[in-house]
Design a protein around this motif. Structure first.
Motif, PDB file in Angstrom:
ATOM      1  N   LEU A  35       3.042  -3.028  -1.915  1.00 27.35           N
ATOM      2  CA  LEU A  35       3.340  -1.601  -1.938  1.00 27.35           C
ATOM      3  C   LEU A  35       4.391  -1.278  -2.991  1.00 27.35           C
ATOM      4  O   LEU A  35       5.405  -1.963  -3.099  1.00 27.35           O
ATOM      5  CB  LEU A  35       3.851  -1.137  -0.570  1.00 27.35           C
ATOM      6  CG  LEU A  35       2.836  -1.167   0.570  1.00 27.35           C
ATOM      7  CD1 LEU A  35       3.505  -0.735   1.865  1.00 27.35           C
ATOM      8  CD2 LEU A  35       1.657  -0.263   0.275  1.00 27.35           C
ATOM      9  N   ARG A  39       2.511   3.194  -2.116  1.00 26.37           N
ATOM     10  CA  ARG A  39       1.099   3.098  -2.512  1.00 26.37           C
ATOM     11  C   ARG A  39       0.770   1.651  -2.830  1.00 26.37           C
ATOM     12  O   ARG A  39       1.595   0.910  -3.354  1.00 26.37           O
ATOM     13  CB  ARG A  39       0.840   3.962  -3.744  1.00 26.37           C
ATOM     14  CG  ARG A  39       1.100   5.445  -3.483  1.00 26.37           C
ATOM     15  CD  ARG A  39       0.840   6.239  -4.709  1.00 26.37           C
ATOM     16  NE  ARG A  39      -0.568   6.035  -5.086  1.00 26.37           N
ATOM     17  CZ  ARG A  39      -1.243   6.870  -5.844  1.00 26.37           C
ATOM     18  NH1 ARG A  39      -0.669   7.946  -6.324  1.00 26.37           N
ATOM     19  NH2 ARG A  39      -2.500   6.626  -6.146  1.00 26.37           N
ATOM     20  N   GLN A  40      -0.468   1.269  -2.540  1.00 27.61           N
ATOM     21  CA  GLN A  40      -0.896  -0.091  -2.865  1.00 27.61           C
ATOM     22  C   GLN A  40      -0.938  -0.293  -4.366  1.00 27.61           C
ATOM     23  O   GLN A  40      -1.357   0.599  -5.110  1.00 27.61           O
ATOM     24  CB  GLN A  40      -2.280  -0.374  -2.288  1.00 27.61           C
ATOM     25  CG  GLN A  40      -2.281  -0.726  -0.841  1.00 27.61           C
ATOM     26  CD  GLN A  40      -3.620  -1.280  -0.400  1.00 27.61           C
ATOM     27  OE1 GLN A  40      -4.646  -0.983  -0.985  1.00 27.61           O
ATOM     28  NE2 GLN A  40      -3.597  -2.097   0.633  1.00 27.61           N
TER      29      GLN A  40
END
Length: 108
Positions: A35, A39-40
């Motif tokens: 992360l 967000r990935q």
């Protein structure tokens, strides 16, 4: 170009997601999904200790560019397609700058 015989490589052998060449695990950079700002993103794992699924990449901008162009990170890591690999590119750029600086300082 002849491929190296896996029996002559030291230790475990992995395939680069960029060029698809086989190399000893110790010669490749491991990347994982993590992360960044909630967000990935695909992150470098130079110590190869991060949990979860990993993929391997030659630590060169050429292999990185190939992997991005082929969308190989998402496929190898089994994650959604719109994931950013910018952190890996930044890591490789900083490593290249450090190597260049280190080589320059040795020559003087």
């Amino acid at each position: 170009m002849a491929l190296p015989d896996d029996s002559t490589l030291p230790g475990p052998v992995r395939t680069c997601v960029g060029c698809r060449g086989r190399a000893a695990k110790c010669e490749l950079l491991r990347v994982t999904v993590g992360l960044v700002d909630g967000r990935q993103a695909i992150l470098p794992d130079p110590t190869a200790t991060a949990p979860g699924r990993g993929a391997h990449l030659h630590p060169s901008t050429e292999c990185y560019d190939l992997a991005v162009r082929r969308k190989a990170f998402a496929r190898a890591l089994r994650c959604e397609g719109g994931i950013s690999a910018a952190a890996v590119g930044t890591y490789l750029d900083s490593k290249t700058v450090m190597d260049t600086t280190r080589n320059w300082s040795k020559s003087s």
